[in-house]
Design a protein around this motif. Structure first.
Motif, PDB file in Angstrom:
ATOM      1  N   PRO B 124       0.801  -1.236   0.000  1.00  0.00           N
ATOM      2  CA  PRO B 124       0.000   0.000   0.000  1.00  0.00           C
ATOM      3  C   PRO B 124       0.835   1.289   0.000  1.00  0.00           C
ATOM      4  N   VAL B 158      -6.804  -4.750  -1.968  1.00  0.00           N
ATOM      5  CA  VAL B 158      -7.146  -4.128  -0.690  1.00  0.00           C
ATOM      6  C   VAL B 158      -7.424  -5.245   0.296  1.00  0.00           C
ATOM      7  N   LYS B 159      -6.725  -5.132   1.424  1.00  0.00           N
ATOM      8  CA  LYS B 159      -6.870  -6.177   2.439  1.00  0.00           C
ATOM      9  C   LYS B 159      -7.170  -5.514   3.767  1.00  0.00           C
ATOM     10  N   LYS B 161      -6.845  -3.857   7.267  1.00  0.00           N
ATOM     11  CA  LYS B 161      -5.730  -3.069   7.775  1.00  0.00           C
ATOM     12  C   LYS B 161      -5.432  -3.320   9.248  1.00  0.00           C
ATOM     13  N   ARG B 162      -6.479  -3.594  10.018  1.00  0.00           N
ATOM     14  CA  ARG B 162      -6.275  -3.636  11.469  1.00  0.00           C
ATOM     15  C   ARG B 162      -6.788  -4.949  12.015  1.00  0.00           C
ATOM     16  N   ASP B 172      -1.320  -5.768   9.781  1.00  0.00           N
ATOM     17  CA  ASP B 172      -1.798  -5.026   8.620  1.00  0.00           C
ATOM     18  C   ASP B 172      -1.532  -5.904   7.408  1.00  0.00           C
ATOM     19  N   GLU B 174      -2.174  -5.711   4.310  1.00  0.00           N
ATOM     20  CA  GLU B 174      -1.721  -5.111   3.056  1.00  0.00           C
ATOM     21  C   GLU B 174      -0.212  -5.019   2.976  1.00  0.00           C
ATOM     22  N   ARG B 175       0.396  -4.757   4.120  1.00  0.00           N
ATOM     23  CA  ARG B 175       1.835  -4.508   4.091  1.00  0.00           C
ATOM     24  C   ARG B 175       2.648  -5.795   4.065  1.00  0.00           C
ATOM     25  N   GLU B 199      -5.385 -18.297   2.048  1.00  0.00           N
ATOM     26  CA  GLU B 199      -5.700 -17.766   0.710  1.00  0.00           C
ATOM     27  C   GLU B 199      -4.573 -18.078  -0.276  1.00  0.00           C
ATOM     28  N   HIS B 203      -3.770 -12.879  -3.046  1.00  0.00           N
ATOM     29  CA  HIS B 203      -4.650 -12.695  -1.888  1.00  0.00           C
ATOM     30  C   HIS B 203      -4.156 -13.441  -0.677  1.00  0.00           C
TER      31      HIS B 203
END
Lengths: 107, 564, 181, 368, 175
Positions: B124, B158-159, B161-162, B172, B174-175, B199, B203
């Motif tokens: 991201p 987009v995944k 975040k928290r 997180d 995404e990272r 996944e 993903h």
């Protein structure tokens, strides 16, 4: 109160002169001694002007005393310039303006 | 390394020859040659996974004729290097004799650029928000080995975040670059498989196994080892950017293991504590509970004033009153603290020796709690062995509450000095404390401190310099990270001032270096040791004189008790 | 380099008296006296602020009214006089899970600020902008130390077309609703 | 002496002093205005007085002209904290501003401001009339330098001291030039030292009707006028001769250690010097109250003529004050050695030559 | 009125003179000298010698004292040692002072100097014109001599105040 007469001026002149003389004898700073000499000259001037004034008559204005004072003032100016130049020269040589420290001739 | 020199083998990294032990992998070998091979998934204290592909290098071996087993020589008579046609991952390849590594070739460069591009495709790029920014390998390698611009024009994945994967760790997704260090850490170090991949393809993501959370006391280590900002600590999250923080080497006071730490502070405020690598003490790990110890620096019940009979006074008055009390005492009982540094214990010993009292009772109060056999030992005093070595106490026996009470009641002891210990729990109740001359020295108030005739504020381990001796008899030093409360002298300085007031011999000043000059002269085990001379990884001290002492520690990471 | 000695042109008699020069100088000043003044009557007339003027740094919001600053503290890091002090904070906004971080307080000490514009330069979110506010004054020092509310009030909204968080939100919703694989 | 006469004289003196003070006060504002014009600025145009300033048109206009700046500045000087540095010679420190301020006030007593014609006999509008007028003026104006010297010496610090020394040497150097440059004028007027007579000699036309120049001394004796003007600038310590103040190298020169009202006194004193110097130059070289091409007898008899003549002189004086400022904002300051060289090596010989030349001319052309 | 002014100016002449002699500070002395000179000038004016009065101020106050001050500042000769411990040195001048001041005063007051004359109303005793006439007729020679004296003084002063007299050409220096 008295009428102001010649005597009054003369007394002032004589006092001024003696003060100047006292100063010349007392002080050791050449510059101040010089100032006192100017005072003495002034005293003389005052006496001269007073004499000139009190001896004048409507017919004869008696300007001679005043002219003499004029000369005195002129010469005094020249004297101051010369005297101060000498003092400056002295100061450059000896770094002092005290008369009792200028004793080169004594030694 | 324990290997003798003749067993070492030669490896050539970009033409630089280094001698390494057999079995060393190429990343470590290159490191010895001063060449950095970028890597994400490889970690020195975890197993090799080889899934990030960042450490691709060119590798060559000396040519050997297969048929004759003879070296193939070139025109100059040198052995020909046979380069592999494709790059190899350095982390999973061990050094062999005559191994050649090339890290600066076009192929390697293009490999790294390609890997970086793939890693960044779905990243991201929220570095402004990310806590890892500043110590993020993705950032560092992107600038060092990346191509500098992006060719990716499509929308990124987009995944979530928290994701709270544990009480202290936030994920997180995404990272995450799926290096798997955290997964391996759980499996190999805390031996509780909590994390795994789920996944597929782009993903793919990290997740906890159903019904499990990462709540182990060592969970925050995954934050340390995560090369990117995917795993962050709830405690440090969004508190401060790392580039503002000052790093100070310190020692964890949680137990007698003596975990090496780094204290991260800015302008006198500590923001976090992380482990410092020490392969003979704590490797690169430390407990979560140890990381929270900095919070005791700024708490409500912190003692910040010198008081006499409850009234605040300046340090000089406190010193004078203290000395006066000592000079008048008939009998002194000292409840010393195992949390004091070697220097303070030494000075305290001197102080007690200088007091004219007839009866002197000195004990280090033991704190024994259950250990975890890893990095928290049973003895929760970080410096029990320091007390023995400096001669402050002659044994580590507990304070017998009854004995102390009896001595006080009989009147043979009329002065009690407590260092960071709450004496009400040792048999002395408030009636007795009121009769006594009670001096409390402590970092924080406690139940008994309110009865103290003289109260001396002390500094926490973060606010002073000094040294501890851990369970392995390893002398380790810590530096001052933040200044103490205003007007409070360092513990050593107070003791030195007190010694001066008692007309005893004092060191040149209260710095650890000055005190150590005296210590090394008087304590045989410390002979020849200077404070500056204590290395970062600690200095083993001869503890054989105390072999008979009933140490309570069990086994831990790099320590096995003698009686086991 | 060779040194060439140039003789000064000898002055003519008129030039040596300096009088013609003085008179021409007086002429110049006289002509100046007759010209209209160029003064800007400041409080009544305002100067035209040129494009790119570096006025007071302010914080801006995006067109959705969301604060752009994510308190990355790069401006605090880069600020030469150390005029900026940020207390980072987290926003727990379930609507916008990607908007995670915002300053709890953003302290900008305008007594220290030198209007260098490095904060604007370094800001990755284009959240701090030196706008054309050039006259910032107060009777108390504390009021010159601007805080978050005041900075947003001064900054207003930056009308750029960069709806970063919207995009993220939409993508997240898409991902949640239709499983793409 | 009758007490009524005394009262009238006193009243006249007060009126004259008030007028001159106002002129010098407004010269300060004028200086700021002139400098701003030269520099393309507006100058003081904000200060206003509550009631006066709100008069519909005039109030605005006066505000724009900076008329109210003077009371504001004065009030500021009055109400500022009066600093008295520890190291100064208290007596002379306090005395110096007064001494520097006094001479222009004393000169006022002998300046003729205009003429009053009664029954065909014209007399000067002046506080007193003496036959040694110009000598008196020179004698008293030479005392002004004591203010500077004393201020510099009493301040007991380096820069003021240097300023004081510069003031004394500069004054000695240019005093000579002043006297010598004025001599031809008084030779021309036939031996009188009276300023009124000097003006009377300047009525009418020079060299007959056809030549077409007023019979002012600036035309008949241009070199004398130039020399006197330059020396006047030096005597009043105005740029380009403001060596004693010289803020670039001496901070503030002789008044570095002064503040508040004492500084204000120095400040206004400088402008009073300037105003008196301008009036003197107007009287001696610009024909006083004479109007070009008109005989002095053209003034009507009585009060009207007197007022007219005073106004004409005032106009010339104000123009000269403006000229002072004009010069100040045009020419840069001289270096100290340049000032000395100019005084001794150029102006003094020129003045002597000028004097000799005019003496010869007058000796051979007695009818001039 | 006349009397009051006379005593005022006499005091203005004499008191500063006394203070001058006793002053410890040279700049003070110079300033006192001015006051004394101005007093003398005022006395001149009372004697209707207006021209001399103005000349007195112009030459003495305007030029001579400025020169004095210039030299005092230049030589940094402001402070003077105190008179303490110099009583002996004071005695002789004091005696002279008493003799010089008391004797003439006594002489004048005793009337030996002749009857005091009261000034009569005489036409302005001195105007610039009369002065000029006298200077260029009766006192032509002294006037020229004075002029020569001034020139000589000027040359002398310039010679003396040259910074380095010994740096003159040798032929001149040897004489």
């Amino acid at each position: 109160m008295f009428a102001i007469a010649l005597n009054h001026y003369l007394i002032v002149a004589s006092l001024l002169f003696s003060i100047g003389f006292f100063g010349v004898m007392l002080r050791r700073n050449v510059i101040v001694m010089f100032m006192c000499m100017e005072l003495m000259l002034n005293a003389a001037n005052l006496a001269l002007v007073a004499f000139s004034r009190f001896n004048a008559t409507p017919d004869h204005p008696m300007m001679d005393g005043n002219v003499f004072v004029f000369f005195v003032i002129t010469v005094a100016a020249a004297e101051v310039a010369t005297g101060l130049a000498i003092i400056v020269a002295l100061f450059r040589k000896r770094a002092t303006v005290m008369a009792d420290e200028l004793t080169a001739l004594k030694k | 390394m324990a290997e003798s020199a003749d067993k070492l083998i030669s490896v050539f990294v970009d033409g630089i020859e280094v001698k390494v032990a057999p079995g060393t992998n190429m990343i470590e070998a290159a490191n010895m040659a001063g060449v950095e091979i970028p890597h994400y998934c490889y970690h020195s204290h975890l197993s090799v996974a080889g899934n990030c592909r960042m450490c691709l290098v060119e590798m060559g071996t000396p040519g050997v004729d297969r048929a004759t087993r003879q070296p193939i020589l070139d025109a100059d008579g040198k052995q020909v290097i046979q380069w592999m046609p494709k790059p190899t991952i350095a982390c999973a390849t061990n050094a062999t004799p005559g191994l050649h590594i090339r890290t600066k070739t076009k192929l390697v460069k293009e490999c790294r650029e390609g890997i970086m591009e793939f890693l960044l495709v779905n990243h991201p790029l929220d570095c402004p928000i990310c806590d890892q920014a500043g110590e993020c390998h993705l950032q560092e390698y992107a600038t060092d080995y990346g191509r500098g611009y992006s060719r990716y024009v499509e929308d990124k994945n987009v995944k979530p975040k928290r994701t709270m994967i544990g009480p202290r760790v936030i994920l997180d997704n995404e990272r995450c670059i799926l290096c798997g260090r955290c997964v391996r850490f759980c499996k190999e170090v805390i031996k509780d498989e909590v994390l795994g991949f789920t996944e597929r393809g782009s993903h793919s993501t990290i997740a906890c196994y159903p019904g499990k959370t990462l709540d182990d006391n060592y969970s925050l280590n995954v934050v340390d080892i995560c090369p990117v900002g995917a795993l962050t600590s709830t405690d440090f999250r969004f508190k401060m950017r790392v580039w503002f923080l000052k790093e100070t080497p310190s020692i964890c006071t949680e137990s007698s293991v003596g975990v090496n730490t780094i204290v991260w502070s800015r302008e006198g405020v500590i923001y976090r504590i992380t482990p410092r690598r020490n392969d003979v003490v704590n490797d690169t790990w430390m407990s979560d509970s140890g990381r929270m110890l900095y919070k005791e620096v700024a708490v409500e019940n912190r003692s910040t004033n010198y008081t006499i009979e409850g009234k605040p006074v300046g340090a000089p008055e406190a010193v004078a009153a203290f000395a006066d009390t000592l000079n008048k005492a008939r009998g002194i009982a000292v409840l010393a603290s195992g949390k004091s540094s070697v220097e303070e214990m030494f000075l305290l010993k001197k102080l007690i020796a200088a007091a004219p009292a007839g009866k002197k009772l000195v004990r280090v109060v033991p704190h024994v709690e259950k250990g975890d056999d890893f990095l928290i030992s049973t003895d929760r005093n970080p410096n029990t062995r320091g007390a023995l070595l400096t001669g402050l106490v002659d044994g580590i026996g507990a304070v017998d509450g009854g004995t102390l009470k009896a001595l006080v009641d009989s009147g043979s002891i009329d002065t009690v000095i407590s260092v960071n210990e709450c004496v009400t729990s040792y048999g002395l109740d408030r009636e007795e404390l009121k009769k006594l001359n009670f001096i409390y020295m402590g970092t924080h108030f406690c139940e008994s401190s309110q009865y103290a005739n003289i109260e001396v504020p002390l500094l926490t381990v973060f606010e002073k310099e000094g040294s501890f001796v851990n369970q392995q008899f390893r002398l380790q030093k810590f530096a001052q990270a933040v200044p103490g409360p205003e007007g409070v002298m360092s513990d050593s300085a107070f003791l030195v001032a007190l010694l001066g007031a008692m007309k005893a011999k004092v060191p040149a000043n209260a710095s650890a270096a000055a005190v150590w000059e005296q210590i090394s002269a008087e304590v045989p085990q410390f002979a020849g040791v200077s404070y500056a001379g204590i290395p970062a990884e600690g200095l083993p001290v001869d503890g054989s004189a105390f072999a008979a002492q009933p140490f309570v520690e069990g086994k831990s990471l790099h320590y096995t008790p003698a009686n086991a | 380099m060779a040194i060439k000695v140039l003789d000064r042109k000898p002055l003519s008699l008129a030039e040596r008296t300096y009088l013609p020069q003085i008179i021409s100088g007086l002429g110049i000043t006289l002509r100046n006296m007759l010209k209209p003044p160029v003064t800007l009557q400041y409080p009544e007339e305002k100067p035209v602020i040129p494009k790119g003027y570096r006025g007071v740094p302010t914080l801006v919001k995006d067109p959705n009214g969301r604060e752009k600053c994510v308190s990355c503290q790069l401006c605090e890091f880069v600020c030469p006089p150390k005029a900026i002090r940020i207390t980072p904070g987290e926003i727990a906004d379930p609507e916008n899970p990607h908007v995670e971080k915002a300053p709890k307080d953003f302290e900008l000490n305008m007594l220290r600020c030198i209007y260098c514009g490095l904060c604007e330069e370094v800001c990755p979110e284009e959240a701090i902008v030196l706008q054309d506010l050039y006259s910032l004054n107060s009777e108390a020092r504390e009021e010159i130390v601007l805080h978050k509310d005041k900075l947003y009030e001064l900054g207003g909204t930056l009308p750029d077309k960069h709806f970063k968080w919207d995009k993220k939100k939409k993508a997240a919703e898409d991902a949640a609703s239709g499983d793409s694989h | 002496m009758d007490w009524i006469d005394l009262l009238i004289t006193l009243l006249k003196a007060v009126v004259v002093v008030v007028i001159v003070m106002t002129i010098s006060g407004y010269s300060v504002v004028g200086e700021r205005k002139v400098s701003s014009w030269v520099q393309g600025r507006v100058g003081p145009n904000r200060t206003t007085i509550p009631l006066l300033g709100s008069i519909p048109v005039i109030g605005k206009l006066l505000t724009r002209w900076g008329i109210f700046q003077l009371p504001a500045d004065g009030a500021k000087f009055l109400f500022k904290e009066e600093p008295l540095p520890d190291h100064v010679n208290k007596f002379y420190y306090n005395l110096a501003p007064i001494i520097s301020f006094l001479p222009p006030m004393i000169i006022l007593t002998v300046l003729p401001f205009g003429q009053y014609v009664k029954d065909g006999v014209s007399s000067a509008v002046a506080l007193t009339q003496t036959d040694v007028g110009i000598l008196f003026v020179m004698a008293v104006s030479s005392l002004g330098v004591y203010g500077l010297i004393l201020a510099g010496w009493a301040a007991n610090s380096k820069f003021p001291f240097l300023g004081g020394i510069r003031a004394s040497s500069q004054m000695i150097s240019y005093e000579l030039c002043i006297g010598l440059s004025l001599l031809p004028v008084f030779m021309w007027t036939g031996g009188t030292l009276d300023l009124f007579a000097v003006v009377q000699a300047q009525g009418g036309v020079l060299f007959g009707e056809s030549f077409g120049l007023p019979k002012w001394f600036i035309f008949s004796q241009p070199l004398s006028a130039l020399l006197y003007l330059v020396a006047l600038f030096a005597e009043t310590n105005r740029l380009p001769f403001d060596m004693p103040e010289s803020e670039t190298d001496l901070v503030g020169g002789f008044h570095t250690e002064y503040g508040a009202f004492k500084f204000g006194l120095f400040f206004v004193g400088e402008y009073a010097h300037m105003a008196i110097g301008s009036a003197l130059f107007s009287i001696i070289f610009l024909g006083g109250w004479s109007i070009p091409f008109l005989p002095l007898s053209a003034y009507p008899e009585g009060i009207l003529g007197a007022v007219l003549s005073v106004l004409v002189l005032a106009a010339k004086t104000i123009f000269l004050i403006f000229f002072y400022m004009w010069i100040r904002w045009t020419l840069p300051r001289f270096r100290y050695d340049q000032v000395m060289n100019l005084g001794w090596k150029i102006l003094l010989p020129l003045a002597v030559a000028n004097l000799v030349a005019y003496a010869i001319v007058m000796a051979f052309m007695p009818g001039l | 009125m006349h009397e009051v002014l006379f005593y005022l100016f006499a005091a203005m002449t004499l008191l500063p003179a006394v203070m001058l002699v006793c002053s410890r500070n040279t700049v003070n002395a110079a300033m006192l000298m001015i006051v004394s000179f101005v007093g003398t000038a005022a006395l001149f004016a009372m004697l209707q010698a207006y021209l001399l009065s103005v000349l007195q101020i112009m030459v003495y106050a305007g030029a001579v004292v400025v020169l004095f001050l210039f030299i005092i500042m230049l030589l940094d000769a402001g402070r003077i040692k105190s008179f303490k411990g110099r009583i002996k040195q004071i005695i002789v001048p004091l005696a002279f002072f008493v003799a010089l001041s008391i004797l003439p005063v006594l002489a004048i007051l005793s009337g030996r100097g002749g009857e005091a004359q009261v000034g009569e109303a005489v036409a302005p005793a001195s105007s610039a014109e009369q002065f000029g006439l006298l200077l260029f007729t009766k006192y032509q020679l002294p006037f020229e001599l004075t002029g020569f004296l001034l020139l000589a003084a000027m040359v002398g002063v310039i010679f003396i105040s040259r910074r380095n007299v010994s740096a003159l050409p040798k032929s001149e220096g040897k004489e």
